[in-house]
Structure formats: structure tokens, C-alpha cells
Design an enzyme around this catalytic site. Structure first.
Site, PDB file in Angstrom:
ATOM      1  N   LEU A  99      13.072  -6.166 -11.893  1.00 18.53           N
ATOM      2  CA  LEU A  99      12.330  -6.929 -12.891  1.00 18.53           C
ATOM      3  C   LEU A  99      12.557  -8.434 -12.734  1.00 18.53           C
ATOM      4  CD1 LEU A  99      13.011  -4.583 -15.943  1.00 18.53           C
ATOM      5  CD2 LEU A  99      10.881  -4.780 -14.627  1.00 18.53           C
ATOM      6  N   MET A 131       8.735 -11.283  -9.385  1.00 11.45           N
ATOM      7  CA  MET A 131       7.604 -10.485  -8.921  1.00 11.45           C
ATOM      8  C   MET A 131       7.504  -9.153  -9.671  1.00 11.45           C
ATOM      9  SD  MET A 131       5.806 -12.031  -6.550  1.00 11.45           S
ATOM     10  CE  MET A 131       5.011 -10.730  -5.605  1.00 11.45           C
ATOM     11  N   GLY A 132       8.636  -8.484  -9.855  1.00  9.48           N
ATOM     12  CA  GLY A 132       8.620  -7.187 -10.513  1.00  9.48           C
ATOM     13  C   GLY A 132       8.130  -7.261 -11.944  1.00  9.48           C
ATOM     14  N   ASN A 181       9.443  -6.677   0.484  1.00  6.39           N
ATOM     15  CA  ASN A 181       9.253  -7.135   1.857  1.00  6.39           C
ATOM     16  C   ASN A 181      10.192  -6.415   2.820  1.00  6.39           C
ATOM     17  OD1 ASN A 181       7.127  -9.017   1.635  1.00  6.39           O
ATOM     18  ND2 ASN A 181       8.531 -10.546   0.790  1.00  6.39           N
ATOM     19  N   SER A 187       1.161  -9.671  -1.453  1.00  6.12           N
ATOM     20  CA  SER A 187       0.982 -11.103  -1.244  1.00  6.12           C
ATOM     21  C   SER A 187       0.282 -11.720  -2.445  1.00  6.12           C
ATOM     22  CB  SER A 187       0.168 -11.368   0.029  1.00  6.12           C
ATOM     23  OG  SER A 187       0.107 -12.752   0.307  1.00  6.12           O
ATOM     24  N   GLY A 188       0.406 -13.038  -2.535  1.00  5.22           N
ATOM     25  CA  GLY A 188      -0.222 -13.764  -3.635  1.00  5.22           C
ATOM     26  C   GLY A 188       0.773 -14.424  -4.560  1.00  5.22           C
ATOM     27  N   GLY A 189       2.069 -14.230  -4.261  1.00  2.00           N
ATOM     28  CA  GLY A 189       3.088 -14.870  -5.068  1.00  2.00           C
ATOM     29  C   GLY A 189       3.168 -14.303  -6.474  1.00  2.00           C
ATOM     30  N   LYS A 232       2.048  -6.798   6.425  1.00  6.90           N
ATOM     31  CA  LYS A 232       2.571  -7.893   5.596  1.00  6.90           C
ATOM     32  C   LYS A 232       3.529  -8.767   6.394  1.00  6.90           C
ATOM     33  CE  LYS A 232       3.379 -10.220   1.761  1.00  6.90           C
ATOM     34  NZ  LYS A 232       4.721 -10.790   1.841  1.00  6.90           N
ATOM     35  N   HIS A 279       1.384 -11.016   8.381  1.00  2.73           N
ATOM     36  CA  HIS A 279       0.825 -11.977   7.425  1.00  2.73           C
ATOM     37  C   HIS A 279       1.806 -13.122   7.174  1.00  2.73           C
ATOM     38  CE1 HIS A 279       0.841 -13.430   3.229  1.00  2.73           C
ATOM     39  NE2 HIS A 279      -0.471 -13.299   3.229  1.00  2.73           N
ATOM     40  N   ASN A 280       3.075 -12.762   6.947  1.00  3.95           N
ATOM     41  CA  ASN A 280       4.059 -13.798   6.648  1.00  3.95           C
ATOM     42  C   ASN A 280       4.374 -14.661   7.866  1.00  3.95           C
ATOM     43  OD1 ASN A 280       4.086 -12.542   4.162  1.00  3.95           O
ATOM     44  ND2 ASN A 280       6.290 -12.677   3.937  1.00  3.95           N
ATOM     45  N   GLU A 294       1.716 -17.134   7.868  1.00  2.69           N
ATOM     46  CA  GLU A 294       2.021 -18.070   6.775  1.00  2.69           C
ATOM     47  C   GLU A 294       3.021 -19.139   7.232  1.00  2.69           C
ATOM     48  OE1 GLU A 294       4.824 -17.230   3.140  1.00  2.69           O
ATOM     49  OE2 GLU A 294       2.884 -16.253   2.804  1.00  2.69           O
ATOM     50  N   ARG A 316      12.581 -23.599  10.585  1.00  8.69           N
ATOM     51  CA  ARG A 316      13.302 -23.160   9.384  1.00  8.69           C
ATOM     52  C   ARG A 316      14.811 -23.288   9.616  1.00  8.69           C
ATOM     53  NH1 ARG A 316      10.233 -19.702   5.629  1.00  8.69           N
ATOM     54  NH2 ARG A 316       8.104 -20.466   5.846  1.00  8.69           N
TER      55      ARG A 316
END
Length: 307
Positions: free
Chosen positions: A12, A15-16, A99, A125-127, A175, A178-179, A182, A273
Site C-alpha cells: 500500500l 502505487m499500491g 517491476n 506504467s503511468g506512474g 515493461k 519499456h523502462n 524510458e 545513472r
């Protein structure tokens, strides 16, 4: 086909909780659990019924049970699945919406399948805003299991914002890639802004981000986030250019090497990074601000006065 409007959400955090609230608003009966009592209390204040143990959460759900995991990849997922394996019944389903590394998801699928428990891996995805108001979801696993719970993905996602990607592990694989993309997009934006910052001109970065987001080839949500970040802190002086990495970029590069696919942009953005851990840069500030904007990822310093 039998469907259910009952769902348990494990994890929780930002995101959760957003997913739990999204599902609740769509008419689902949501029960939440987190090992952190503070997060359970916060979720209860938001109107989510919570339990103080996984066992209590499982008992509250009618069969066939559906549990959505939104917890950190790796050991946390492994330990939670081990506990759930002893609590769930054949025919129940677990969806890992975090993830996780796709190879771990393949392993988890096979281990739960031996117990008659279904498993879907879902890239999300979508934050935080997407999780709350309409996410982009990539789900892998057995197609019949996906179809049983497709109404859940449809409820959580934006219109046309979910897809069945194929067999076990494919959701997290897609995903992961996708990242990796990103990483490259954010690094290119960050380097561009650093060229502007190093120039002889007195550039208003917020206005540049704004105009680039109206009709240009590079318009998009990341540019909106850049505009918002510069509006809150015109030169990003309140944060350090430390760009943390959650693992997916590294996994993408490693997988590309295994497949013999050249991915120089993603690889270099990953290396940047690592470099950011050593020295503060303006491009690092931009990426850190963007990651905070879409996912609430921690920054070194503060954005708009927030930690």
C-alpha cells in the site's frame, strides 16, 4: 465466465494505494494489506479496508480469490508468494503488478501452478497518477486466466491502455523494455537541457519545455513533467543530480546482450545513472526531477520543498 468484484491489494505504498483507490472507485470491494502499519493506517483513512495480516486478507476474500501485488521486486515478492502459497486455494489468482524481473515471474508462475494457483505478471506504467486515474498495463500468463480477470485490467487502465502480451513472464519482459526506452528518452532530454544551461543565453527552461510540448516532435508527458519541475524550481537548485536506478534499465541491457541486440542509447543512459552517483550534473537534476514527477521516486534534496 465467472468474474469477481472482490480483490486484495498487497503493498500500500504510493502505487499500491493508488491502485486500490482506483479499483474502489470503479466499484470493486478492495481489501488491502501492508507490512507497514503506518501505510495500513493511511490507506484506512482513504477508505480502504485493511487487515493486519496476509492470512486475514485471504480469509476476507471469496473464492476464486484475486490478489494484486504491488511490492518491491526480488526478495519481497518471493517471501510474499511463499506465504500466499500456504494460504491460497487451487483456482485462486495472484497478479504481480510490480517491476519484477521477467525470469523471476516465469519461475513464480511454474511454482504456483504446481499448487493449482494461477499467476499473472503485469507491467504497470503511468506512474502514481496513472495508477490512480488510468494506467498502462501489460499482462502476461495463461490467456484463459487473463480473460477471467480482464475486467480488472480494463477498470484500472486508460481506454486502450491494457494488453495481453503472451505467456508467463511476457508482461514484465515488455515493461522491462519499456523502462529501458524510458531511460534513453529521459537522458536525451536531460542532455539537451544541459546544453541550454551551459550556453551563453539566459534560457527560461520552463518556457522552453512548454513550447516544445505544443506541436514539436518531442512533445509528451515527460516534457510536461519537465515544465512542472522548472516551474517549481527554475534551475533545479534544490535537488542533486543523482539519478537512481530501480533495475529495469540494467536488465534491459543484459537481455539485449544475451539476444545480440545493440542498444547503445539505453546502455549509455544506464551508465549515466551510475556516473550520477559520483558527481552532480544539471542533466542529472533533470532526470531526477522527471522521475520524481511521474513516479514519486526519491530525490537527493527536495522538489518544491518536498522530500
Amino acid at each position: 465466465m465467472q468474474t469477481s468484484q472482490y480483490i486484495g491489494v498487497v503493498g500500500l505504498g504510493k502505487m499500491g494505494l493508488a491502485i486500490a483507490l482506483n479499483l474502489r472507485d470503479k466499484g470493486f470491494s478492495v481489501t488491502g494489506y501492508d507490512i507497514d502499519a503506518g501505510l495500513r493506517a493511511k490507506s484506512a483513512q482513504e477508505g480502504i479496508h485493511t487487515t493486519d495480516s496476509l492470512g486475514a486478507l485471504v480469509q476476507r476474500l471469496p473464492s476464486p480469490r484475486l490478489i494484486w501485488l504491488m511490492i518491491p521486486a526480488g526478495e519481497a515478492v518471493a517471501q510474499t508468494l511463499e506465504q500466499l502459497a500456504a494460504l491460497l486455494s487451487p483456482g485462486d489468482t495472484v497478479i504481480d503488478g510490480g517491476n519484477s524481473m521477467y525470469k523471476d515471474s516465469v519461475k513464480n508462475y511454474h511454482e504456483l501452478r504446481e499448487l493449482g494457483i494461477h499467476f499473472l505478471d503485469c507491467g504497470t506504467s503511468g506512474g502514481v497518477s496513472g495508477a490512480r486515474h488510468g494506467a498502462c498495463l501489460m499482462a502476461g500468463g495463461e490467456k484463459t486466466v487473463f480473460e477471467r480477470w480482464e475486467h480488472v485490467f480494463q477498470a484500472l487502465a486508460q481506454p486502450d491502455g491494457y494488453v495481453y502480451t503472451g505467456g508467463p513472464g511476457s508482461g514484465h519482459f515488455v515493461k522491462m523494455v519499456h523502462n529501458g526506452i524510458e531511460y534513453g528518452m529521459m537522458q536525451a532530454m536531460a542532455e539537451g537541457f544541459e546544453v541550454l544551461q551551459k550556453s551563453e543565453y539566459d534560457i527560461d527552461y520552463q518556457n522552453i519545455a512548454k513550447v516544445w510540448n505544443h506541436g514539436s516532435v518531442i512533445r509528451g508527458w515527460l516534457m510536461e513533467l519537465a515544465e512542472s519541475a522548472f516551474a517549481a524550481d527554475p534551475d533545479l537548485s534544490s535537488i542533486k543530480g543523482v539519478m537512481n536506478s530501480s533495475g529495469e534499465g540494467k536488465w534491459t541491457v543484459e537481455t539485449a546482450l544475451d539476444l545480440g541486440v545493440p542498444t547503445p542509447v539505453i546502455a549509455l543512459s544506464l551508465f549515466m545513472r551510475y556516473r550520477s552517483q559520483m558527481e552532480d550534473t544539471f542533466s542529472g537534476k533533470v532526470v531526477a526531477a522527471l522521475r520524481y514527477g511521474f513516479g514519486g521516486h526519491a530525490v537527493v534534496g527536495s522538489v518544491g520543498g518536498r522530500e
